[in-house]
Design an enzyme around this catalytic site. Sequence first.
Site, PDB file in Angstrom:
ATOM      1  N   ASN A   1       0.845  -1.189   0.000  1.00 19.75           N
ATOM      2  CA  ASN A   1       0.000   0.000   0.000  1.00 19.75           C
ATOM      3  C   ASN A   1       0.882   1.241   0.000  1.00 19.75           C
ATOM      4  OD1 ASN A   1      -2.794   1.313   0.495  1.00 19.75           O
ATOM      5  ND2 ASN A   1      -1.498   2.238   2.060  1.00 19.75           N
TER       6      ASN A   1
ATOM      7  N   TYR B   1       0.469  10.315   4.322  1.00 21.76           N
ATOM      8  CA  TYR B   1       0.169  10.675   5.700  1.00 21.76           C
ATOM      9  C   TYR B   1       1.244  11.637   6.197  1.00 21.76           C
ATOM     10  CZ  TYR B   1      -1.618   5.950   4.808  1.00 21.76           C
ATOM     11  OH  TYR B   1      -2.186   4.843   4.243  1.00 21.76           O
ATOM     12  N   ARG B   2       0.824  12.737   6.784  1.00 18.16           N
ATOM     13  CA  ARG B   2       1.810  13.704   7.260  1.00 18.16           C
ATOM     14  C   ARG B   2       2.697  13.071   8.330  1.00 18.16           C
ATOM     15  NH1 ARG B   2      -2.882  16.337  10.437  1.00 18.16           N
ATOM     16  NH2 ARG B   2      -2.316  15.933  12.609  1.00 18.16           N
TER      17      ARG B   2
ATOM     18  N   TRP C   1      -1.394   7.997  11.055  1.00 14.35           N
ATOM     19  CA  TRP C   1      -2.263   6.964  10.513  1.00 14.35           C
ATOM     20  C   TRP C   1      -3.618   7.042  11.212  1.00 14.35           C
ATOM     21  CZ3 TRP C   1       1.921   2.584  10.909  1.00 14.35           C
ATOM     22  CH2 TRP C   1       2.781   2.676   9.816  1.00 14.35           C
TER      23      TRP C   1
ATOM     24  N   GLU D   1      -1.382   0.746  -5.412  1.00 12.05           N
ATOM     25  CA  GLU D   1      -1.140   2.090  -5.946  1.00 12.05           C
ATOM     26  C   GLU D   1      -0.024   2.089  -6.978  1.00 12.05           C
ATOM     27  OE1 GLU D   1      -3.495   2.554  -2.338  1.00 12.05           O
ATOM     28  OE2 GLU D   1      -1.686   1.382  -2.795  1.00 12.05           O
TER      29      GLU D   1
ATOM     30  N   ASP E   1      -4.212  22.354   9.020  1.00 12.29           N
ATOM     31  CA  ASP E   1      -4.697  21.327   8.097  1.00 12.29           C
ATOM     32  C   ASP E   1      -5.502  21.903   6.939  1.00 12.29           C
ATOM     33  OD1 ASP E   1      -4.934  18.588   7.341  1.00 12.29           O
ATOM     34  OD2 ASP E   1      -4.996  18.083   9.464  1.00 12.29           O
TER      35      ASP E   1
END
Length: 529
Positions: free
Chosen positions: A179, A183-184, A197, A280, A329
């Site tokens: 996968n 994610y920051r 996560w 992906e 964000d």
Amino acid sequence: MAYDDLRDWINALHKAGELKRITVEVDPNLEMAEIADRAAKMGKGTARAGGPALLFENVKGHPGTRVLMNQFGSERRMRLALETDSLDAIADRIRLLLKPETPTTLMDKLKMLPKLAEVGGFFPKVVAAKDAPCKQVILRGDEVDLNRVPILKTWPQDGGRFITLPCVITKDPHTGKRNVGMYRMQVYDGKTTGMHWQRQKVAAEHLRERLRAASADTAASVDLMALTAGGTTVAQSLESIPQATLGKIRDGRMEVAVAIGTDPATTFSAIVPAPPDVEEYLIAGFLRQKPLELVKAETVDLEVPANAEYILEGYVELGELRTEGPFGDHTGFYTMQDDYPVFHITCITHRKDPVYAATIVGKPPMEDAWMGKAVERIFLPLMQLTLPEIRDVNLPPEGVFHNLMIVSIKKSYAGHARKVMNGIWAMGQAMFTKCIVVVDEDCDVQDVAEVVLRVSNNIDPERDIQFTLGPVDSLDHASRLPNYGSKMGIDATRKWAAEGFTRPWPPMLTMDAAVKARVDTIWKKLGIE
């Protein structure tokens, strides 16, 4: 031909007049973010088209390094990134794969062979380490130091510097499926970062599977469900686990790799709502129409993009959490502190003179608005596979994608709009959608003014608005509880007698077609424009 790497993409941006090279010294602490924010918001109102891609070539505190920002920050650049004249053209390619015409003759079958061969050519291929540019420099042990990388702090109250455009690579412990997610990652020091996560993300599920396997008793396994989720139950969950079990869990590790600065299609593939069984890396190959080259990592059993600018290798210790945030964000608000897993870096490999790729999120429109719009157009066919009555979808940037979805449908029966709402709330990441507005198929959902006209005129609020409870996005600061709250659906379609509306429904105003054609022929002569 597909872009080989980030540098090839930068050259393409330059040739297209889409790149601005910044030679003035700029600080990665807030200054770069402010410049990128202003560039993303260039233009006014509906004319906002996004300023140029920015290549910072004089980075304060990091001589000889470069930082790329706003690479996806316009519709034109998204089309350039995916090498298409139209994002809808990619959607049409997906439709052909989802619903190929059934061959009826031998000739029809022969015509399908090239299409099948094309799909087979999208699968990634592993190359030798000596052929992988990402391994031109290999750093281990004391040489590993994230402080040497020009990682940005983007907003004043951020908890620190954040890696904002990473391709995070994990593997399902049961199937081996890879996968790639985005994610920051908050930088804690030279060797550790946070790993944001959220509980519904695939990488979080990979970690949960390892936690379940590492736990000796069933009761502890149930409690461990909270560990990768963040939220208020983390401390209580840890306290409820027997010390022997907790010690065993903390001896376990989950391998992770992070690619930074990949070719644009690979970076984009990390944010797409991929079907569960589709990697992906395969999506990247489909978008590139050329297989992605991978290479074995140095210290973890994972394959990484061979042409990436940086690769971070390491592990997450099972059961270890650390406070992460705040972070400015994409909602336009700060996401507050919470506990998340910790990423320990064992090795950094990179190209010579690497280019660091970053983005900033905040009040829309920003770069991610155009990335989200591309997702909307390209993956509409997947929504239509489940809900074929859907004609079009609009995720306005101001709705930050998970707060508002406008849908047009071919209405066929009473209650059809409500069926579509519930179908969307049951569909992957679309389950987080806070507000869904459903209109008839003759409404252009991309024209927000037209949508507002329909909604404000077509609804009886008590009758046509429905509320439901369910999972919400972790970034929703207004929900009653973390990750759980209410959602709203608005049925703005024409109402039928079968829905209890017995009066005549009035037609909308429209001019006679012949008159419109006549005025078209004389319009320029009138001198009005």
